[in-house]
Design an enzyme around this catalytic site. Structure first.
Site, PDB file in Angstrom:
ATOM      1  N   GLU A 176      -3.266  22.012  13.133  1.00 11.40           N
ATOM      2  CA  GLU A 176      -4.202  20.952  13.493  1.00 11.40           C
ATOM      3  C   GLU A 176      -3.470  19.775  14.120  1.00 11.40           C
ATOM      4  O   GLU A 176      -2.556  19.205  13.503  1.00 11.40           O
ATOM      5  CB  GLU A 176      -4.943  20.435  12.254  1.00 11.40           C
ATOM      6  CG  GLU A 176      -5.934  21.396  11.646  1.00 11.40           C
ATOM      7  CD  GLU A 176      -6.654  20.782  10.443  1.00 11.40           C
ATOM      8  OE1 GLU A 176      -7.597  21.413   9.956  1.00 11.40           O
ATOM      9  OE2 GLU A 176      -6.265  19.680   9.998  1.00 11.40           O
ATOM     10  N   CYS A 177      -3.872  19.386  15.297  1.00 14.10           N
ATOM     11  CA  CYS A 177      -3.429  18.150  15.940  1.00 14.10           C
ATOM     12  C   CYS A 177      -1.909  18.032  15.925  1.00 14.10           C
ATOM     13  O   CYS A 177      -1.229  18.696  16.690  1.00 14.10           O
ATOM     14  CB  CYS A 177      -4.098  16.959  15.274  1.00 14.10           C
ATOM     15  SG  CYS A 177      -4.081  15.457  16.300  1.00 14.10           S
ATOM     16  N   GLY A 178      -1.334  17.206  15.077  1.00 13.87           N
ATOM     17  CA  GLY A 178       0.113  17.065  15.021  1.00 13.87           C
ATOM     18  C   GLY A 178       0.811  18.370  14.728  1.00 13.87           C
ATOM     19  O   GLY A 178       1.922  18.613  15.216  1.00 13.87           O
ATOM     20  N   MET A 206       1.018  20.061  17.982  1.00 20.32           N
ATOM     21  CA  MET A 206       2.010  19.401  18.822  1.00 20.32           C
ATOM     22  C   MET A 206       3.419  19.887  18.492  1.00 20.32           C
ATOM     23  O   MET A 206       4.241  20.121  19.391  1.00 20.32           O
ATOM     24  CB  MET A 206       1.914  17.889  18.645  1.00 20.32           C
ATOM     25  CG  MET A 206       0.620  17.289  19.187  1.00 20.32           C
ATOM     26  SD  MET A 206       0.256  15.626  18.525  1.00 20.32           S
ATOM     27  CE  MET A 206       1.685  14.705  19.123  1.00 20.32           C
ATOM     28  N   SER A 253      -5.427  23.578  17.427  1.00 18.30           N
ATOM     29  CA  SER A 253      -6.383  22.691  18.094  1.00 18.30           C
ATOM     30  C   SER A 253      -6.104  21.253  17.681  1.00 18.30           C
ATOM     31  O   SER A 253      -5.475  20.988  16.645  1.00 18.30           O
ATOM     32  CB  SER A 253      -7.814  23.062  17.703  1.00 18.30           C
ATOM     33  OG  SER A 253      -8.756  22.198  18.320  1.00 18.30           O
TER      34      SER A 253
END
Length: 448
Positions: A332-334, A337, A426
């Site tokens: 998720e997100c971070g 990344m 995502s």
């Protein structure tokens, strides 16, 4: 027959973000906790950072309340449970009192909880009275407690503000502008919000300083007897159904440290209710991947720790082997990344990352995504949100996209959900309890 539970409660709201809601909520919690009261704090809407301050102040786990994301029944159950145990319940709002669908005002009115308005009055005089009148009367029937003025210059300024109120009983005091603090505010900020309490060695001293200032106000001088005027009867909700143990016998490894800290306690609880054994590990500490059946890389601040993350080559190799074995990984997100090839920071420097999901992350000076989102999977609909200051340019396959509440999935709208083998990633942050079946699917339920 289950009976209602009665407890003093306040919703701490404002006319906009940045007025000092978090400071006042945390200071009020700290003040009463120091006096021996049992304080339970909740945060309206999606938020990972403010709860760190409230947990430090109250000494208790902080949960979310959101009429859409967590659901009205969930809110009712949490409030009823808290009222059975606490001497005071505090609920910090989000944005402005009437902002958005399922607003803070909607929550306050649904559960008949009085609203304490916090207004940054640094550059204000008698206009405070107009703002308070508007907040108090805009919604007929809104439960009301009063106003606390924030960042006030001194006693003369406080008198000027107080004299502007149409109803003198609305005045609950003034907090001074803090000398030496950035912008006169207690809690420092960065691009995703407040700096988390555990990152500041003097966090508790900051809370104590504001709790001391609050103690000199009419609100702060209220003892248990005076707080009874804010008591609320929280009805007992229907008993919740049992969550099926769809992850029984499985271990889910969860990254937990300063780079991956955006974790709702309720999400960990949902995994446990699904039967999973949750095993936390720290990429920043150099941990290898624990023996597990699935991995969750939650959000956080990988951009602040990119060098240390990239240096943990052993973990990168473990994750690569995990995926090669076809085991699920939800990022998720971070977390997503960190899996990218590289990240370009706001100063233009580029850092390599783990290189397990093709693409480059670019940090932005402004928000790139914000708001509630839903993710429809064959097993059910996950509710959640998005909030990020970066973009991700990736050639990975987009399996689906999220959508705004109640809307259908549309091309190039919402957040992409990338899928590469057993990896799904995502910018979307999921609230696992909104669909335990869909959550279980993310972590491999139903797979051979």
């Amino acid at each position: 027959m289950r009976i209602a539970a009665r407890c003093p409660a306040l919703v701490i709201a404002a006319c906009a973000s940045g007025q000092g809601k978090t400071t006042v909520t945390a200071a009020l919690a700290r003040l009463h906790e120091r006096q021996g009261a049992r304080v339970r704090v909740f945060k309206c809407g999606p938020d990972y950072l403010d709860p760190y301050w409230h947990q430090l102040a109250s000494g208790a786990v902080v949960e979310q309340l959101d009429l859409w994301m967590t659901g009205e029944a969930d809110c009712a159950a949490r409030l009823h449970a808290a009222a059975q145990q606490a001497d005071l319940i505090l609920i910090e709002g989000v944005m402005g009192l009437f902002d958005g669908q399922n607003s803070v005002a909607d929550l306050a009115q649904r559960f008949a909880i009085p609203v304490l308005a916090v207004v940054d009055a640094w550059a204000m005089g008698g206009t405070l009275g107009a703002i308070v009148h508007g907040l108090k009367t805009y919604r007929p029937g809104l439960p009301w407690a009063g106003v606390l003025a924030n960042r006030v210059a001194g006693e003369g300024h406080a008198r000027l503000l107080q004299e502007g109120l149409q109803d003198p009983s609305d005045w609950l005091g003034a907090l001074p502008r803090l000398a030496g603090a950035e912008g006169g505010k207690l809690l420092p900020e960065r691009h995703l919000g407040l700096v988390a309490a555990h990152e500041l060695p003097d966090a508790l001293q900051r809370l104590d300083a504001t709790a001391d200032a609050l103690a000199a106000t009419p609100l702060g001088r209220m003892g248990s007897a005076a707080l009874e005027r804010f008591s609320v009867d929280f009805a007992a909700p229907p008993l919740a159904g049992q969550i099926p143990a769809l992850l029984a016998g499985r271990t889910v490894a969860v990254a937990c440290d300063a780079a991956f800290s955006f974790i709702y306690p309720a999400n960990l609880r949902t995994l446990a209710q699904l039967g999973a054994r949750v095993q936390c590990f720290s990429p920043l500490a150099g941990d290898s991947l624990p023996a597990c059946d699935a991995v969750w890389l939650p959000g956080g601040y990988p951009e602040l720790h990119a060098g240390r993350l990239a240096a943990n080559q052993a973990l990168r190799d473990d994750l690569r082997a995990h995926l090669a074995a076809g085991k699920p990984l939800w990022a998720e997100c971070g977390g997503m990344m960190a899996l990218a090839d590289s990240i370009t920071l706001q100063d233009g420097a580029t850092q390599p990352l783990w290189g397990l999901l093709p693409g480059r992350v670019q940090m932005q000076k402004h928000l790139a995504g914000l708001g509630p989102q839903q993710l429809d999977l064959p097993q059910g609909q996950l509710r959640g949100h998005t909030f990020h200051y970066s973009t991700f340019d990736s050639a990975a396959a987009v399996a689906t996209r999220t959508a705004r509440p109640g809307q259908a999935v549309a091309p190039n709208v919402g957040e992409a959900v990338y899928r590469q083998g057993s990896l799904r990633a995502s910018y979307f942050h999921a609230w696992f309890a909104s669909s335990p079946a869909a959550t279980a699917a993310l972590f491999g339920a139903g797979e051979a």
